[in-house]
Write a protein that holds these residues in place. Structure first.
Motif, PDB file in Angstrom:
ATOM      1  N   ASN A 390      48.428  46.300  53.874  1.00  0.00           N
ATOM      2  CA  ASN A 390      49.572  46.431  52.685  1.00  0.00           C
ATOM      3  C   ASN A 390      48.632  47.962  52.163  1.00  0.00           C
ATOM      4  N   ARG A 391      48.115  48.574  52.203  1.00  0.00           N
ATOM      5  CA  ARG A 391      47.636  49.789  51.927  1.00  0.00           C
ATOM      6  C   ARG A 391      47.997  51.230  51.818  1.00  0.00           C
ATOM      7  N   ASP A 392      48.969  50.972  52.362  1.00  0.00           N
ATOM      8  CA  ASP A 392      50.491  51.888  52.560  1.00  0.00           C
ATOM      9  C   ASP A 392      51.088  51.669  51.488  1.00  0.00           C
ATOM     10  N   LEU A 393      51.682  50.267  51.478  1.00  0.00           N
ATOM     11  CA  LEU A 393      52.864  49.828  50.523  1.00  0.00           C
ATOM     12  C   LEU A 393      51.701  49.949  48.911  1.00  0.00           C
ATOM     13  N   MET A 394      50.555  49.613  48.172  1.00  0.00           N
ATOM     14  CA  MET A 394      50.023  49.883  47.684  1.00  0.00           C
ATOM     15  C   MET A 394      49.813  51.016  46.961  1.00  0.00           C
ATOM     16  N   LEU A 395      49.683  51.475  47.702  1.00  0.00           N
ATOM     17  CA  LEU A 395      48.895  53.062  47.319  1.00  0.00           C
ATOM     18  C   LEU A 395      50.858  53.950  47.056  1.00  0.00           C
ATOM     19  N   MET A 396      51.895  53.783  47.588  1.00  0.00           N
ATOM     20  CA  MET A 396      52.778  54.333  47.072  1.00  0.00           C
ATOM     21  C   MET A 396      54.298  53.119  46.056  1.00  0.00           C
ATOM     22  N   GLY A 397      52.875  52.733  45.357  1.00  0.00           N
ATOM     23  CA  GLY A 397      53.753  51.034  44.489  1.00  0.00           C
ATOM     24  C   GLY A 397      54.977  50.276  44.577  1.00  0.00           C
ATOM     25  N   GLY A 398      54.823  50.118  45.562  1.00  0.00           N
ATOM     26  CA  GLY A 398      55.542  48.996  46.116  1.00  0.00           C
ATOM     27  C   GLY A 398      55.092  47.963  45.413  1.00  0.00           C
ATOM     28  N   TYR A 399      53.975  47.620  45.541  1.00  0.00           N
ATOM     29  CA  TYR A 399      53.480  46.132  45.709  1.00  0.00           C
ATOM     30  C   TYR A 399      52.937  45.369  43.749  1.00  0.00           C
ATOM     31  N   GLN A 400      53.252  45.060  43.264  1.00  0.00           N
ATOM     32  CA  GLN A 400      52.679  44.623  42.011  1.00  0.00           C
ATOM     33  C   GLN A 400      52.324  42.926  42.103  1.00  0.00           C
ATOM     34  N   ALA A 401      51.256  42.945  41.155  1.00  0.00           N
ATOM     35  CA  ALA A 401      49.818  41.629  41.664  1.00  0.00           C
ATOM     36  C   ALA A 401      50.812  41.135  40.688  1.00  0.00           C
ATOM     37  N   GLY A 402      50.773  39.471  41.585  1.00  0.00           N
ATOM     38  CA  GLY A 402      50.818  38.466  40.874  1.00  0.00           C
ATOM     39  C   GLY A 402      52.202  37.948  42.428  1.00  0.00           C
ATOM     40  N   GLN A 403      52.704  38.703  43.165  1.00  0.00           N
ATOM     41  CA  GLN A 403      53.626  38.454  44.141  1.00  0.00           C
ATOM     42  C   GLN A 403      53.021  37.405  45.226  1.00  0.00           C
ATOM     43  N   ASP A 404      51.623  37.790  45.667  1.00  0.00           N
ATOM     44  CA  ASP A 404      50.956  36.838  47.033  1.00  0.00           C
ATOM     45  C   ASP A 404      49.621  36.892  46.267  1.00  0.00           C
ATOM     46  N   ARG A 405      49.504  35.602  46.241  1.00  0.00           N
ATOM     47  CA  ARG A 405      47.952  35.246  45.522  1.00  0.00           C
ATOM     48  C   ARG A 405      47.090  35.942  46.655  1.00  0.00           C
ATOM     49  N   ASP A 406      46.905  35.654  48.064  1.00  0.00           N
ATOM     50  CA  ASP A 406      46.362  35.674  48.931  1.00  0.00           C
ATOM     51  C   ASP A 406      45.936  37.744  49.077  1.00  0.00           C
ATOM     52  N   LEU A 407      47.119  38.164  48.628  1.00  0.00           N
ATOM     53  CA  LEU A 407      46.553  39.437  48.347  1.00  0.00           C
ATOM     54  C   LEU A 407      46.407  40.146  47.303  1.00  0.00           C
ATOM     55  N   ASP A 408      46.536  39.750  46.313  1.00  0.00           N
ATOM     56  CA  ASP A 408      45.382  39.908  45.173  1.00  0.00           C
ATOM     57  C   ASP A 408      44.306  39.237  45.386  1.00  0.00           C
ATOM     58  N   GLN A 409      43.769  38.466  45.952  1.00  0.00           N
ATOM     59  CA  GLN A 409      42.450  38.439  45.847  1.00  0.00           C
ATOM     60  C   GLN A 409      41.363  39.301  46.557  1.00  0.00           C
ATOM     61  N   ALA A 410      42.701  39.826  48.165  1.00  0.00           N
ATOM     62  CA  ALA A 410      42.443  40.650  48.610  1.00  0.00           C
ATOM     63  C   ALA A 410      41.691  42.454  47.938  1.00  0.00           C
ATOM     64  N   VAL A 411      42.571  42.692  46.906  1.00  0.00           N
ATOM     65  CA  VAL A 411      42.278  43.508  46.523  1.00  0.00           C
ATOM     66  C   VAL A 411      41.425  43.477  45.656  1.00  0.00           C
ATOM     67  N   SER A 412      41.375  42.228  44.958  1.00  0.00           N
ATOM     68  CA  SER A 412      40.057  42.212  44.107  1.00  0.00           C
ATOM     69  C   SER A 412      38.625  42.446  44.610  1.00  0.00           C
ATOM     70  N   LEU A 413      38.984  41.625  45.874  1.00  0.00           N
ATOM     71  CA  LEU A 413      37.279  41.706  46.186  1.00  0.00           C
ATOM     72  C   LEU A 413      37.323  42.613  47.596  1.00  0.00           C
ATOM     73  N   TRP A 414      38.282  43.957  47.481  1.00  0.00           N
ATOM     74  CA  TRP A 414      38.074  44.725  47.664  1.00  0.00           C
ATOM     75  C   TRP A 414      36.583  45.977  48.127  1.00  0.00           C
ATOM     76  N   PRO A 415      35.963  46.013  47.088  1.00  0.00           N
ATOM     77  CA  PRO A 415      35.015  46.634  47.002  1.00  0.00           C
ATOM     78  C   PRO A 415      33.981  46.511  47.581  1.00  0.00           C
ATOM     79  N   ARG A 416      33.564  44.672  47.173  1.00  0.00           N
ATOM     80  CA  ARG A 416      32.506  43.557  47.997  1.00  0.00           C
ATOM     81  C   ARG A 416      32.902  44.056  49.288  1.00  0.00           C
ATOM     82  N   ILE A 417      34.170  43.515  49.928  1.00  0.00           N
ATOM     83  CA  ILE A 417      34.698  43.765  51.100  1.00  0.00           C
ATOM     84  C   ILE A 417      34.038  45.179  51.823  1.00  0.00           C
TER      85      ILE A 417
END
Length: 444
Positions: A390-417
């Motif tokens: 979903n990285r390309d989708l997020m960079l284009m602004g096509g995803y809003q936080a809160g739509q997918d809990r797992d994806l939100d966690q992946a985004v928040s943890l990405w620096p640590r990942i």
């Protein structure tokens, strides 16, 4: 009368012994096409070594690879030699056995066991078959313990077992050499055997200068044959490196065998097979290549009770980054116990080692790690897959936080990942620390 003189008798005996041990002329050259020499028939088995006189007065060497209509076929180590019709061909000693011993540790040798490091020939008292020794598969011990390879992402999410066979699949220029350099330097194995087969001479020299220093060199043996050497020598080097690993396994050692690359070994066998008249099949590879790969890989793995194990890492070059349709990649992946795919996309993101976690797998990991470890590895795999998809989708602004809990966690943890995945080449990552970092990140 001087016949009874002890000095004369001793000299005569020595001359007779020397004459008996000298190479005997066993055949003559009948045909030569620049690569394969057809000689008059003489007793020799495939794999026997020969020497052939040249027009300049020197000698070239080759190996008997078969017979045809009463003639022996000798594949040369040095193609294009100045060989004349009728030149003498002699059978040499060796060819089926290799000299082995602990004196190989800390050394760099070629396909024939000659030193490349400028030091004297090592004294080796033991012998081992170049083609290995057959073992009953049911008598082999199980792969039931992890091996620390010193790379965090592998230790944590793709745990390698002692005796496992793994392929590193990647295109050119995505960090295969750096990854195997890290494993060579930081592994917990007692002996490391590295086969550099068909690589650039510059890379061979750079690898040797980097690795053959300090404590790591004391448990390392390198067998190196660069790309400009005969395909016969490249193939022989792969078999010699495997034979050396088998010897140390029989001594009860935990051995890490790294071969870079299996693709170059397959290319060498392809050249030999096509020269013998084999018909090319998939992407120009003759059938002998398909049989060579499992024969070579199956020589590694766990040993018999009381012996050690050979954990084998093979790099496999995916032409054009094609990790699915290349016949060498496909054959190797089918016979191995796992594969690590390197991602060009991650190299462009500056993530090294560039292991594509969702595309990679260790088939023995579930048998050798704890349930908590396994659970945490699966969770990290899910998070990385979600973010990368979903990285390309997020960079284009096509995803809003809160739509997918797992994806939100992946985004928040990405620096640590990224901190977990990234590892500096000079930074070792012990197994226990790697697992602790993974569990701390995922909260498993």
């Amino acid at each position: 009368m001087t016949d009874g003189n002890p000095l004369i008798i001793d000299l005569t005996a020595r001359l007779k012994s020397s004459a008996e041990s000298a190479p005997k002329i066993t055949g003559r050259v009948l045909r030569y096409d620049g690569l394969i020499v057809h000689t008059s028939g003489f007793p020799a088995t495939p794999g026997s070594l020969c020497e052939i006189d040249t027009e300049s007065g020197g000698k070239v060497y080759g190996e008997v690879i078969g017979f045809n209509e009463g003639r022996n076929l000798v594949f040369l180590d040095s193609p294009g030699a100045d060989i004349l019709a009728g030149a003498h061909v002699r059978l040499r000693d060796g060819g089926r056995m290799v000299s082995v011993g602990s004196a190989l540790l800390g050394r760099v040798i070629d396909a024939e066991g000659q030193p490349l490091d400028g030091r004297p020939l090592p004294h080796l008292a033991d012998q081992w078959p170049l083609a290995g020794k057959m073992m009953n598969p049911l008598a082999r011990t199980a792969v039931d313990k992890p091996l620390d390879v010193g790379v965090r992402i592998i230790n944590a999410c793709l745990t390698v077992g002692q005796g496992q066979r793994v392929g590193i699949v990647a295109g050119s220029g995505v960090g295969k050499s750096v990854l195997i350099e890290m494993m060579t330097r930081y592994t917990g194995a007692e002996v490391v055997v590295v086969g550099l087969i068909g690589e650039r001479a510059r890379e061979v020299g750079a690898f040797a200068r980097t690795i053959m220093t300090g404590e790591a060199a004391k448990k390392l043996c390198m067998v190196a044959v660069p790309a400009d050497r005969s395909p016969l020598l490249r193939l022989r080097a792969a078999k010699r490196a495997t034979a050396i690993a088998e010897y140390f396994r029989a001594q009860g050692k935990q051995v890490l065998l790294i071969m870079d690359s299996l693709t170059r070994v397959a290319h060498a066998q392809r050249e030999i097979g096509l020269a013998l008249g084999e018909q090319p099949t998939a992407k120009g590879y003759p059938p002998s290549v398909v049989s060579l790969i499992p024969n070579l890989i199956e020589r590694t793995g766990p040993g018999l009770p009381g012996q050690g194990a050979i954990t084998a890492i093979y790099t496999v070059l995916a032409d054009g980054d094609d990790t699915t349709n290349d016949p060498v990649v496909d054959t190797a992946r089918a016979i191995m116990d796992g594969h690590f795919v390197l991602s060009r996309r991650q190299t462009q993101m500056g993530i090294y080692p560039a292991i594509d976690l969702p595309q990679s797998v260790s088939r023995v990991m579930s048998d050798i790690v704890s349930k908590d470890h396994q659970k945490a590895a699966i969770r990290l795999r899910q998070l990385v897959s979600l973010y990368m998809d979903n990285r390309d989708l997020m960079l284009m602004g096509g995803y809003q936080a809160g739509q997918d809990r797992d994806l939100d966690q992946a985004v928040s943890l990405w620096p640590r990942i990224q901190d977990l995945i990234r590892q500096n080449v000079h930074e070792p990552a012990p197994f226990a620390d790697s697992v602790a970092s993974l569990i701390n990140l995922t909260g498993a």
